[in-house]
Design a protein around this motif. Sequence first.
Motif, mmCIF file in Angstrom:
data_model
loop_
_atom_site.group_PDB
_atom_site.id
_atom_site.type_symbol
_atom_site.label_atom_id
_atom_site.label_comp_id
_atom_site.label_asym_id
_atom_site.label_seq_id
_atom_site.Cartn_x
_atom_site.Cartn_y
_atom_site.Cartn_z
ATOM 1 N N ARG A 1 0.562 -0.911 0.420
ATOM 2 C CA ARG A 1 0.411 0.153 -0.448
ATOM 3 C C ARG A 1 0.633 0.989 0.018
ATOM 4 O O ARG A 1 0.690 1.745 -0.592
ATOM 5 N N ASP A 2 1.834 1.441 0.488
ATOM 6 C CA ASP A 2 2.911 2.476 0.594
ATOM 7 C C ASP A 2 3.696 2.565 -0.777
ATOM 8 O O ASP A 2 3.721 4.011 -0.904
ATOM 9 N N GLU A 3 3.935 1.498 -1.200
ATOM 10 C CA GLU A 3 4.955 1.939 -2.363
ATOM 11 C C GLU A 3 3.585 2.302 -3.351
ATOM 12 O O GLU A 3 3.581 3.013 -4.166
ATOM 13 N N LEU A 4 2.270 1.152 -3.232
ATOM 14 C CA LEU A 4 1.650 2.509 -4.801
ATOM 15 C C LEU A 4 0.757 3.564 -4.102
ATOM 16 O O LEU A 4 0.607 4.563 -5.136
ATOM 17 N N ARG A 5 0.817 4.365 -3.214
ATOM 18 C CA ARG A 5 0.746 5.140 -2.290
ATOM 19 C C ARG A 5 1.720 6.709 -2.935
ATOM 20 O O ARG A 5 1.444 7.850 -3.656
ATOM 21 N N GLU A 6 2.922 6.332 -2.666
ATOM 22 C CA GLU A 6 4.104 6.746 -3.079
ATOM 23 C C GLU A 6 3.868 7.107 -5.097
ATOM 24 O O GLU A 6 4.362 8.203 -5.053
ATOM 25 N N ARG A 7 3.896 5.985 -5.551
ATOM 26 C CA ARG A 7 3.989 6.039 -6.994
ATOM 27 C C ARG A 7 2.555 6.676 -7.148
ATOM 28 O O ARG A 7 2.612 7.432 -8.230
ATOM 29 N N TRP A 8 1.393 7.134 -6.999
ATOM 30 C CA TRP A 8 0.740 7.351 -7.043
ATOM 31 C C TRP A 8 0.781 9.562 -6.592
ATOM 32 O O TRP A 8 0.079 10.007 -7.610
ATOM 33 N N GLU A 9 1.428 9.631 -5.605
ATOM 34 C CA GLU A 9 2.121 11.113 -5.349
ATOM 35 C C GLU A 9 2.788 11.495 -6.567
ATOM 36 O O GLU A 9 2.787 12.787 -6.814
ATOM 37 N N ARG A 10 3.420 10.532 -7.318
ATOM 38 C CA ARG A 10 4.428 10.911 -8.354
ATOM 39 C C ARG A 10 4.089 11.221 -9.566
ATOM 40 O O ARG A 10 4.031 11.762 -10.585
ATOM 41 N N MET A 11 2.234 10.488 -9.563
ATOM 42 C CA MET A 11 1.753 10.340 -11.238
ATOM 43 C C MET A 11 1.478 12.072 -11.401
ATOM 44 O O MET A 11 0.959 12.561 -10.471
ATOM 45 N N THR A 12 1.403 11.669 -12.565
ATOM 46 C CA THR A 12 0.603 13.114 -13.372
ATOM 47 C C THR A 12 -1.346 12.810 -12.956
ATOM 48 O O THR A 12 -1.162 11.799 -13.169
ATOM 49 N N PRO A 13 -1.765 14.087 -13.436
ATOM 50 C CA PRO A 13 -3.557 14.291 -13.543
ATOM 51 C C PRO A 13 -3.574 13.141 -14.435
ATOM 52 O O PRO A 13 -4.253 12.244 -14.899
ATOM 53 N N ASP A 14 -3.020 12.968 -15.813
ATOM 54 C CA ASP A 14 -3.559 11.892 -16.984
ATOM 55 C C ASP A 14 -2.722 10.796 -16.215
ATOM 56 O O ASP A 14 -3.982 9.889 -16.804
ATOM 57 N N GLU A 15 -1.526 10.599 -15.844
ATOM 58 C CA GLU A 15 -1.282 9.293 -15.409
ATOM 59 C C GLU A 15 -2.376 8.604 -14.063
ATOM 60 O O GLU A 15 -2.866 7.617 -14.706
ATOM 61 N N ARG A 16 -3.079 9.603 -13.900
ATOM 62 C CA ARG A 16 -3.887 9.126 -13.107
ATOM 63 C C ARG A 16 -4.667 8.774 -13.476
ATOM 64 O O ARG A 16 -5.971 7.769 -13.204
ATOM 65 N N ARG A 17 -5.615 9.479 -14.375
ATOM 66 C CA ARG A 17 -6.529 8.621 -15.139
ATOM 67 C C ARG A 17 -6.715 7.455 -16.235
ATOM 68 O O ARG A 17 -7.104 6.953 -15.958
ATOM 69 N N ASP A 18 -5.910 7.197 -16.286
ATOM 70 C CA ASP A 18 -5.152 6.378 -17.235
ATOM 71 C C ASP A 18 -5.017 5.069 -16.208
ATOM 72 O O ASP A 18 -5.480 3.631 -16.360
ATOM 73 N N TRP A 19 -4.619 5.484 -14.915
ATOM 74 C CA TRP A 19 -4.271 3.737 -13.358
ATOM 75 C C TRP A 19 -5.904 3.670 -13.356
ATOM 76 O O TRP A 19 -5.823 2.681 -13.181
ATOM 77 N N VAL A 20 -6.250 4.650 -13.159
ATOM 78 C CA VAL A 20 -7.949 4.452 -12.713
ATOM 79 C C VAL A 20 -8.906 3.978 -13.809
ATOM 80 O O VAL A 20 -9.273 2.643 -13.693
#
Length: 153
Positions: A124-143
């Motif tokens: 969970r910590d690793e995913l949270r850190e990766r999420w914080e580094r993502m751009t808004p577009d990367e987050r939309r793609d991830w979702v």
Amino acid sequence: MHPIRFLPLLLALLAPALPALAQPAAPPAPAPAAAPPPDLPAWDRLTPAQRESLIAPMRDRWNNAPPLQRQRMLQHGQRWQAMSPEEREKARRGLRRFEHMTPEQREQARALFGQMRGMSPPQRDELRERWERMTPDERRDWVRDNPPPAKPR
């Protein structure tokens, strides 16, 4: 004695107060801070009518819910009872934060939570850190690639 004869005496008595009466009115005092809510009694001291007003909405929600939703409601209630006061406060803060999110942010939060649910704390910590580094577009793609779990009915 005629009332006009008392006028000089009345003026003599009021003379010291006249300058104060001529002063402009003092500005109004600031409004007092909102009064704290009254101390409300413990549950055992509520009247039957007060208890009913608190329980009625939950009763209606329960009666209108299908069996699977009733099961979840019961599980949530049992989980809440098992929480420490600190855990309950953390849950309240999370709910307040969720309520102020945009619909897109809510969808992202649901997707993240759904993915983290089965993970170990280090994952969970690793995913949270990766999420914080993502751009808004990367987050939309991830979702898009990791949609939130379906809402229970």
